[in-house]
Design an enzyme around this catalytic site. Structure first.
Site, PDB file in Angstrom:
ATOM      1  N   ARG A  73       0.868  -1.377  -0.171  1.00 50.59           N
ATOM      2  CA  ARG A  73       0.148  -0.106   0.447  1.00 50.59           C
ATOM      3  C   ARG A  73       1.068   1.005  -0.279  1.00 50.59           C
ATOM      4  NH1 ARG A  73      -3.221  -0.543   6.475  1.00 50.59           N
ATOM      5  NH2 ARG A  73      -0.893  -0.692   7.227  1.00 50.59           N
TER       6      ARG A  73
ATOM      7  N   ASP B  47      -5.399   5.952  15.695  1.00 52.99           N
ATOM      8  CA  ASP B  47      -3.786   5.484  15.658  1.00 52.99           C
ATOM      9  C   ASP B  47      -4.605   5.438  13.860  1.00 52.99           C
ATOM     10  OD1 ASP B  47      -5.331   2.975  16.863  1.00 52.99           O
ATOM     11  OD2 ASP B  47      -4.552   2.016  15.763  1.00 52.99           O
TER      12      ASP B  47
END
Length: 527
Positions: free
Chosen positions: A192, A269
């Site tokens: 990614r 997060d």
């Protein structure tokens, strides 16, 4: 493979002083050096050719042995220092301490056409942040993330991107619903990309530890590299940085609501400081409209991250992010004022977004009531979110007065969106007719012609979304070695606003057999 590789993150920011790849607390550092774990039988399953082209790969390169080795973690390129990032986070409202990249390993940054892309392998093995985990990922969750990120990008919504999906050839143990039912699953790796994988928790951890030296280094690096319009020498630079993150986050979440997307794990997060959709876990696009819907099995009781709560949780997360920057901003009231603007602006932005979904662009004092009543009638009976708004564009102005026949005709356009047409009677039908009456009256006041309005609406309301049942079918096929549905869905989602008659079979409600079914609608955090 010849491309312009950089690594500003490791060149500028403080690194972990230890080199052992064992779970531990990492202090006064933004990252730890760690190499991917080699896999037994790597195999590339799919490559996003669009993304590969954007970062400078040629077609023959993505089919090369070199590409396979690098993007499955089996080769580290010369002069490259792979690393895992250190960060913390609030998870489901509670501070969880150090988290970090437990199964993601960053390789390098590619510079292409003046754009920077950080390249990361998810599922490439243990890191110091794995907390006892194996650092691996399984095929089912990897397919979801691979397709989900590209689907989001093509919807025009900021997101991390997917480059490749690969099998490792290794089996991974997983307890999908943490109920003792452990199974072996195929291991996989997603490559990614993002301009940066920094998230709110990247800053929170240093403030929580009172490590203000590292906090300032990281914030200065962030502004210098990703917010060039901010003058770091100005007294207001850190406050302006916070304001820009608030604005991009609100815009992002509003776009999620526009297409019926629910992130599922909106922990700090998992929130990008660049306003990107990131960390695709138990996510999903709604089938039937339900403001309380969440795809996350772990969130079924609290519904903290449900569709309707995403704006509120965005605010809560931003408040925690603001707290982490306070030692630098040094003006609590200024932070509070920016958060108050978020609250004020979100109501205006949300109203404008819904109005655009139903093709209303001019100002009208009664629009807020019309939108409120729409939300109410949408919840009278189960109705498909995507099909309703897509088909609503077929309604047009009446050449004369709005009459009952006109209302019936307009209503017929959206009939296929209902899951139980038999419920369309009595008081339910009266309320729908009443809403359409007011909607069609309101359309008469719009200056935009029907043909132009229809184009605008269809460019705003996608025809195709990545429904969870669609992904699960692709997963079922892939687990048997058939990857054709991954390619089909990838191609479909390249142009989600287009009619794409050849893919018409995917423009339908979620089938009854898939509703409320594990994998097809209900997902877990297990990956």
């Amino acid at each position: 493979m010849n491309f312009n590789v950089k690594n500003s993150f490791v060149e500028v920011l403080p690194k972990d002083s230890l080199s052992e790849n064992i779970p531990r607390i990492v202090e006064k550092a933004c990252y730890s050096h760690v190499s991917p774990t080699k896999t037994s039988e790597p195999e590339i399953v799919h490559v996003s050719e669009e993304m590969a082209n954007d970062i400078g790969f040629k077609k023959d390169e993505i089919k090369s042995p070199e590409f396979l080795k690098v993007f499955t973690g089996n080769k580290v390129m010369k002069d490259i220092e792979p690393y895992a990032m250190c960060y913390g986070g609030h998870q489901f409202g509670s501070w969880s301490g150090q988290l970090g990249d437990g199964r993601a390993i960053n390789l390098f940054e590619i510079i292409c056409d003046a754009k920077r892309w950080a390249v990361q392998l998810k599922g490439a093995g243990k890191t110091p942040y794995s907390r006892g985990g194996d650092g691996r990922a399984v095929l089912r969750s990897s397919i979801r993330e691979y397709l989900g990120a590209e689907a989001m990008h093509n919807l025009g919504i900021p997101s991390t991107r997917s480059l490749s999906l690969a099998l490792t050839g290794d089996l991974v143990k997983r307890d999908m619903f943490y109920n003792g039912n452990i199974q072996f699953e195929k291991g996989a790796i997603v490559t990614r990309l993002s301009p940066s994988f920094l998230r709110f928790g990247s800053y929170e951890i240093f403030t929580k530890r009172n490590d203000l030296v590292t906090l300032k280094i990281l914030v200065d690096y962030t502004i210098n590299n990703f917010f060039p319009s901010i003058d770091l020498s100005a007294n207001s630079s850190y406050l302006l940085f916070f304001q820009k993150v608030v604005e991009s986050t609100l815009k992002l979440i509003t776009n999620w609501l526009r297409v019926g997307f629910v992130h599922g794990v909106m922990n700090t997060d998992n929130m990008s400081i660049l306003g990107l959709t990131m960390d695709y876990g138990p996510f999903g696009w709604m089938d039937e409209f339900d403001e309380n819907w969440t795809p996350n099995w772990s969130d079924f009781n609290s519904r903290r991250y449900s569709y309707q709560n995403q704006i509120k949780n965005g605010f809560w997360n931003l408040a925690r992010f603001g707290e982490s920057l306070l030692p630098l901003i040094k003006d609590k009231r200024a932070v509070e004022e920016i958060l108050e603007e978020y609250q004020t602006n979100q109501k205006k932005i949300h109203l404008k977004m819904i109005k655009s979904k139903i093709g209303l662009y001019d100002e009208n004092e009664k629009d807020e009531i019309l939108v409120k009543n729409l939300i109410a009638v949408l919840q009278l009976t189960e109705i498909d979110f995507t099909i309703f708004f897509r088909n609503l564009s077929k309604c047009g102005k009446n050449t004369g007065e709005v009459e009952r026949n006109h209302i019936i005709s307009a209503f017929n356009f959206i009939k296929e969106a209902f899951y139980a047409p038999s419920e369309l009677k009595g008081e339910v039908m009266d309320k729908w007719y009443n809403w359409f009456w007011n909607y069609l009256l309101r359309l008469q006041k719009e200056d935009v012609p029907d043909n132009i309005r229809r184009i605008r609406m269809n460019n705003f309301n996608p025809k195709y979304i990545l429904r969870n049942y669609m992904t699960q079918i692709a997963i079922n096929h892939a687990e048997q070695g058939d990857y054709s549905l991954i390619e089909e869905l990838y191609s479909l989602l390249m142009k989600p606003y287009d009619e794409q008659v050849k893919f018409q079979k995917w423009f339908k409600k979620g089938p009854d057999w898939a509703r409320k079914r594990v994998g097809y609608s209900i997902l877990s955090c297990s990956s």
